[in-house]
Every structure is written in structure tokens, then in C-alpha cells.
Design a protein around this motif. Sequence first.
Motif, PDB file in Angstrom:
ATOM      1  N   GLU A 324     -30.006 -11.618  44.729  1.00 24.97           N
ATOM      2  CA  GLU A 324     -28.539 -11.656  44.743  1.00 24.97           C
ATOM      3  C   GLU A 324     -28.020 -13.041  44.331  1.00 24.97           C
ATOM      4  OE1 GLU A 324     -25.417  -9.874  44.443  1.00 24.97           O
ATOM      5  OE2 GLU A 324     -27.037  -8.618  45.203  1.00 24.97           O
ATOM      6  N   GLN A 325     -28.762 -14.109  44.746  1.00 24.05           N
ATOM      7  CA  GLN A 325     -28.295 -15.482  44.489  1.00 24.05           C
ATOM      8  C   GLN A 325     -28.494 -15.916  43.037  1.00 24.05           C
ATOM      9  OE1 GLN A 325     -30.532 -14.402  46.585  1.00 24.05           O
ATOM     10  NE2 GLN A 325     -30.360 -15.290  48.634  1.00 24.05           N
ATOM     11  N   ALA A 326     -29.282 -15.167  42.268  1.00 22.47           N
ATOM     12  CA  ALA A 326     -29.550 -15.577  40.872  1.00 22.47           C
ATOM     13  C   ALA A 326     -28.318 -15.325  40.015  1.00 22.47           C
ATOM     14  CB  ALA A 326     -30.731 -14.788  40.316  1.00 22.47           C
ATOM     15  N   GLN A 327     -28.140 -16.179  39.019  1.00 20.32           N
ATOM     16  CA  GLN A 327     -27.085 -15.931  38.033  1.00 20.32           C
ATOM     17  C   GLN A 327     -27.646 -14.954  37.003  1.00 20.32           C
ATOM     18  OE1 GLN A 327     -24.370 -18.594  37.355  1.00 20.32           O
ATOM     19  NE2 GLN A 327     -24.752 -19.467  39.358  1.00 20.32           N
ATOM     20  N   ALA A 328     -26.772 -14.264  36.305  1.00 22.19           N
ATOM     21  CA  ALA A 328     -27.232 -13.424  35.186  1.00 22.19           C
ATOM     22  C   ALA A 328     -26.199 -13.480  34.075  1.00 22.19           C
ATOM     23  CB  ALA A 328     -27.441 -11.983  35.637  1.00 22.19           C
ATOM     24  N   MET A 329     -26.696 -13.425  32.861  1.00 22.03           N
ATOM     25  CA  MET A 329     -25.789 -13.325  31.698  1.00 22.03           C
ATOM     26  C   MET A 329     -25.746 -11.862  31.292  1.00 22.03           C
ATOM     27  SD  MET A 329     -27.338 -16.196  29.186  1.00 22.03           S
ATOM     28  CE  MET A 329     -26.185 -15.824  27.857  1.00 22.03           C
ATOM     29  N   ASN A 330     -24.657 -11.440  30.673  1.00 26.01           N
ATOM     30  CA  ASN A 330     -24.633 -10.068  30.177  1.00 26.01           C
ATOM     31  C   ASN A 330     -23.762  -9.911  28.927  1.00 26.01           C
ATOM     32  OD1 ASN A 330     -25.071  -7.363  29.933  1.00 26.01           O
ATOM     33  ND2 ASN A 330     -23.849  -6.749  31.719  1.00 26.01           N
ATOM     34  N   PRO A 331     -24.114 -10.648  27.846  1.00 20.38           N
ATOM     35  CA  PRO A 331     -23.381 -10.392  26.597  1.00 20.38           C
ATOM     36  C   PRO A 331     -23.771  -9.010  26.083  1.00 20.38           C
ATOM     37  CG  PRO A 331     -25.223 -11.872  26.192  1.00 20.38           C
ATOM     38  CD  PRO A 331     -25.211 -11.609  27.678  1.00 20.38           C
ATOM     39  N   ALA A 332     -22.786  -8.181  25.765  1.00 20.24           N
ATOM     40  CA  ALA A 332     -23.095  -6.785  25.379  1.00 20.24           C
ATOM     41  C   ALA A 332     -23.569  -6.682  23.934  1.00 20.24           C
ATOM     42  CB  ALA A 332     -21.872  -5.911  25.593  1.00 20.24           C
ATOM     43  N   PHE A 333     -23.318  -7.715  23.140  1.00 20.16           N
ATOM     44  CA  PHE A 333     -23.658  -7.649  21.707  1.00 20.16           C
ATOM     45  C   PHE A 333     -24.237  -8.986  21.253  1.00 20.16           C
ATOM     46  CE2 PHE A 333     -20.101  -4.858  22.638  1.00 20.16           C
ATOM     47  CZ  PHE A 333     -20.597  -3.651  22.186  1.00 20.16           C
ATOM     48  N   ASP A 334     -24.940  -8.967  20.128  1.00 19.34           N
ATOM     49  CA  ASP A 334     -25.317 -10.220  19.474  1.00 19.34           C
ATOM     50  C   ASP A 334     -24.999 -10.095  17.996  1.00 19.34           C
ATOM     51  OD1 ASP A 334     -27.479  -8.728  18.402  1.00 19.34           O
ATOM     52  OD2 ASP A 334     -28.886  -9.449  19.911  1.00 19.34           O
ATOM     53  N   VAL A 335     -25.114 -11.202  17.283  1.00 17.44           N
ATOM     54  CA  VAL A 335     -24.760 -11.198  15.854  1.00 17.44           C
ATOM     55  C   VAL A 335     -26.011 -11.457  15.033  1.00 17.44           C
ATOM     56  CG1 VAL A 335     -23.398 -12.309  14.036  1.00 17.44           C
ATOM     57  CG2 VAL A 335     -22.392 -11.958  16.316  1.00 17.44           C
ATOM     58  N   THR A 336     -26.310 -10.534  14.138  1.00 21.20           N
ATOM     59  CA  THR A 336     -27.437 -10.692  13.216  1.00 21.20           C
ATOM     60  C   THR A 336     -26.911 -11.288  11.913  1.00 21.20           C
ATOM     61  OG1 THR A 336     -28.585  -8.795  14.172  1.00 21.20           O
ATOM     62  CG2 THR A 336     -29.233  -9.442  11.947  1.00 21.20           C
ATOM     63  N   PRO A 337     -27.446 -12.449  11.504  1.00 24.92           N
ATOM     64  CA  PRO A 337     -26.953 -13.033  10.257  1.00 24.92           C
ATOM     65  C   PRO A 337     -27.308 -12.155   9.054  1.00 24.92           C
ATOM     66  CG  PRO A 337     -28.620 -14.444  11.284  1.00 24.92           C
ATOM     67  CD  PRO A 337     -28.469 -13.251  12.169  1.00 24.92           C
ATOM     68  N   ALA A 338     -26.415 -12.166   8.071  1.00 26.63           N
ATOM     69  CA  ALA A 338     -26.602 -11.318   6.884  1.00 26.63           C
ATOM     70  C   ALA A 338     -27.946 -11.550   6.209  1.00 26.63           C
ATOM     71  CB  ALA A 338     -25.461 -11.589   5.904  1.00 26.63           C
ATOM     72  N   GLU A 339     -28.461 -12.789   6.294  1.00 27.12           N
ATOM     73  CA  GLU A 339     -29.715 -13.085   5.577  1.00 27.12           C
ATOM     74  C   GLU A 339     -30.892 -12.261   6.109  1.00 27.12           C
ATOM     75  OE1 GLU A 339     -29.230 -17.057   7.199  1.00 27.12           O
ATOM     76  OE2 GLU A 339     -31.379 -17.078   7.625  1.00 27.12           O
ATOM     77  N   LEU A 340     -30.755 -11.709   7.325  1.00 21.53           N
ATOM     78  CA  LEU A 340     -31.850 -10.895   7.882  1.00 21.53           C
ATOM     79  C   LEU A 340     -31.668  -9.407   7.586  1.00 21.53           C
ATOM     80  CD1 LEU A 340     -32.309 -12.596  11.398  1.00 21.53           C
ATOM     81  CD2 LEU A 340     -33.609 -12.988   9.292  1.00 21.53           C
ATOM     82  N   ILE A 341     -30.585  -9.053   6.886  1.00 25.09           N
ATOM     83  CA  ILE A 341     -30.267  -7.631   6.682  1.00 25.09           C
ATOM     84  C   ILE A 341     -30.666  -7.217   5.260  1.00 25.09           C
ATOM     85  CG2 ILE A 341     -28.381  -5.949   6.622  1.00 25.09           C
ATOM     86  CD1 ILE A 341     -26.933  -7.744   8.701  1.00 25.09           C
ATOM     87  N   SER A 342     -31.518  -6.194   5.155  1.00 27.88           N
ATOM     88  CA  SER A 342     -32.005  -5.760   3.834  1.00 27.88           C
ATOM     89  C   SER A 342     -30.916  -5.008   3.082  1.00 27.88           C
ATOM     90  CB  SER A 342     -33.220  -4.840   3.981  1.00 27.88           C
ATOM     91  OG  SER A 342     -34.162  -5.392   4.857  1.00 27.88           O
ATOM     92  N   ALA A 343     -30.131  -4.188   3.789  1.00 29.02           N
ATOM     93  CA  ALA A 343     -29.042  -3.448   3.136  1.00 29.02           C
ATOM     94  C   ALA A 343     -28.092  -2.939   4.219  1.00 29.02           C
ATOM     95  CB  ALA A 343     -29.574  -2.280   2.327  1.00 29.02           C
ATOM     96  N   ILE A 344     -26.853  -2.717   3.826  1.00 27.81           N
ATOM     97  CA  ILE A 344     -25.877  -2.095   4.727  1.00 27.81           C
ATOM     98  C   ILE A 344     -25.501  -0.751   4.118  1.00 27.81           C
ATOM     99  CG2 ILE A 344     -23.586  -2.271   5.774  1.00 27.81           C
ATOM    100  CD1 ILE A 344     -23.920  -5.311   5.793  1.00 27.81           C
TER     101      ILE A 344
END
Length: 367
Positions: A324-344
Motif C-alpha cells: 500500500e505504501q509503494a508509489q505507482a505510475m500509471n500512464p495509459a499510453f506511450d509514444v512510439t517514434p515514427a522512425e520505429l514504424i515500418s508503415a501506417i
Amino acid sequence: MMIPTIAIKRGAIEIIDQRALPGEYRIVAMRSVAELCDAITTLAIRGAPALGVAAAFGLLLAVEERWGADGEYFFDEDGERAASFAGRAGMDEIRAVLDGARDSIAATRPTAVNLFWALGRMAACYQARYESAEDLLRALHREAVSIHREDRAMSRRLGENGASLLKDRDSVLTHCNAGGLATSGFGTALGVVYAAVESGKRICVYAGETRPLLQGARLTAWECIQRKIPVTVITDGMAAHVMSNGLVSCVIVGADRIAANGDTANKIGTLNLAIIAKRYGVPFYVAAPSSTIDFSIRSGAGIAIEERSADEVKRFAGMPVAPEQAQAMNPAFDVTPAELISAIITEHGVHYPPFNGVWSASAGGSA
Ligand code: MRU
């Protein structure tokens, strides 16, 4: 098979309650904007395209809630009964109620741009000039139904465009749920798989479980089972293992918001997959409708990332999984840079990098 993710029936919005899957398949009806907002924030309905449709229907609900009476409704899926509305309110009053509902719905979740895109379309519609309140309501109903219909057609086209990237016996790793449940019925990332299977290819799916809310394990696996597509659930930490062992032909994920340069916000953990895919030479595809592209944002740095309650990380099914005493992060999303994307993959075609400029024309926007 179209999943009945969302529909407007007799003045209420009906959705599949995605919180209950896969244990229980239950349809719930929402009769107020507050109920709809709660359903969105608690992920009873979720996924960027489905949120756009929910937002559009939510404005019809605002009218029902304010002026409908017991046993009487103005809107359903097939037709509107705006004529019976005549004389109940003036246009200014209707617009004020719609503005209020729009603000409440806009405050639910910040990342999926489809929600704001649909609210923008609905607002442009109700702010236009009309002869009468009845005309305004008819137009509002038509716009919401169009958004719903277009979403279905979009995911079909997108699926067919993406299916050309898959070969017989390919295995696709996906994350979160970008299937029928996340749209009006067919799906984006999973829509690509469904279209390939419909064309006779044998495809199997690896579904990343997607901590903390398990949309991959609960929803993607459920959808694949409904369609009799072989599915293997893996924990998020197994992605490097399966890719390094050559078990994955490609990764396909959905998107919540794509910046003009192609940087893509999607469910937390997507960036890990993109990095691992690059390392092991596995193509990494994003599948999303053009309504998910936000040409007003130049790069992923401008995308607002929803931060959800730490309890979703620290507790599971009501049980503590961290002190209970621990902190936690909870970002629901992250951002993938375009350079890692083969196609959209969009409903307009398959777009290869660089994403600035050329692709904006084919995707229907302006960079
Ligand atoms: O928090 P969620 O479940 O709404 O997140 C959904 C996703 O990240 C999906 O991948 C995205 O919305 C695309 S859905 C076609």
C-alpha cells in the motif's frame, strides 16, 4: 461478424460492457450523459474509434435526457422522431445543453483524438444555421449516425488494405485491443488479421496481455476465439522472447493519436514492442483510421498522455499486488517514434515513411 460494440436504441446508448469480458457478455444501456462519461472513464467502452462514436451518440443522449419523457424517445438507430420534439425548446437552449454535454464528454479521456474529432464534427453540425429546432435535431441525428456508419466502413477498408501485408501462415503480435470492440464492429489492427483470414490466409495471433487492465488477454483473445482464430496470450514481458525466437512475422497495433510526423500514441507497452521489433528485424505496423491522425500536432511530444489511478497498478481484481505504501505510475499510453514504424495502415492505403507531407495528402489531412 460485426461485434455490436455500440448502438443507439430507443433513446439509450447500448454498449457491450467491456469491463465484464471475458467472464460475462453483457449489454448495458446508458440513459444520461453522466452514465456515458462514467462508462468511458471506467473503460466499459474504450478504443479510439469506439470513443468517437460514443461521443457522437452522447450528444443525442443529452437531448434525450433533457427533453425526453417516460416511454417517449427522439432517436434510435434507424430513424429519428424529431417531429415529436417540436415546441419543447428553442435552438439556443438546445445548443447550450449540447455545449454542456460536449464539455463533459471531452473531459473524460485526453489521449484518443477520435473523441475530440467526433465532438468537433457534432459541434460544427449543431452550430450551423437551421430554420427550426426540429431541423437542427434531424441534422444532429444524421451526423451521429454517419459517424457510426463511416467508422464501420473505415475499418473494413483499412483491414483490406492491411491484409496485403500478411502471408499465409503468418503470426501477428498485437497489443491491447484494436479489434471490433474498439471500433463499431470490425477493428483496426485485428481488422487487418480478420480481412487476411477472410481472404483465405491462415493467421495466428499473439495477444500481449497489456497490464494493468489486460485488454489484450481479456478482449483480444476473446475476439479471436469468437472468430476461431488461433490466439496465444503472452505476458508483456515475453515479447522479446517470442520475437527473438522468430515466432512473430510482424507486429500490428492500433493508435490513439498519430502526430503529423507519424509519432504514434498507443496503449502503454507499445513502445517496448516497437524497440524489440526493430532489434529483431520484425516489421512494426500501426493500423488506424485517418480520424486518428492529428495534423495539428507536429510530433509525439505534443500528445497528452492520460495518467490513470495508481490503484490500477497496485491492486488486481480487488487484491493488493504491491505494498500500500509503494508509489505507482500509471500512464495509459506511450509514444512510439515514427522512425520505429515500418508503415501506417489507414482506410486510404498503406503509408510508408517518411510520414510528413506525402502521406497527409493520401490520408485526407493537411500537414
Ligand atoms: O485504454 P484503451 O483500452 O482505450 O486503449 C486502447 C488502445 O490503446 C487501442 O490500441 C487504440 O485505442 C486503438 S483501438 C482501434
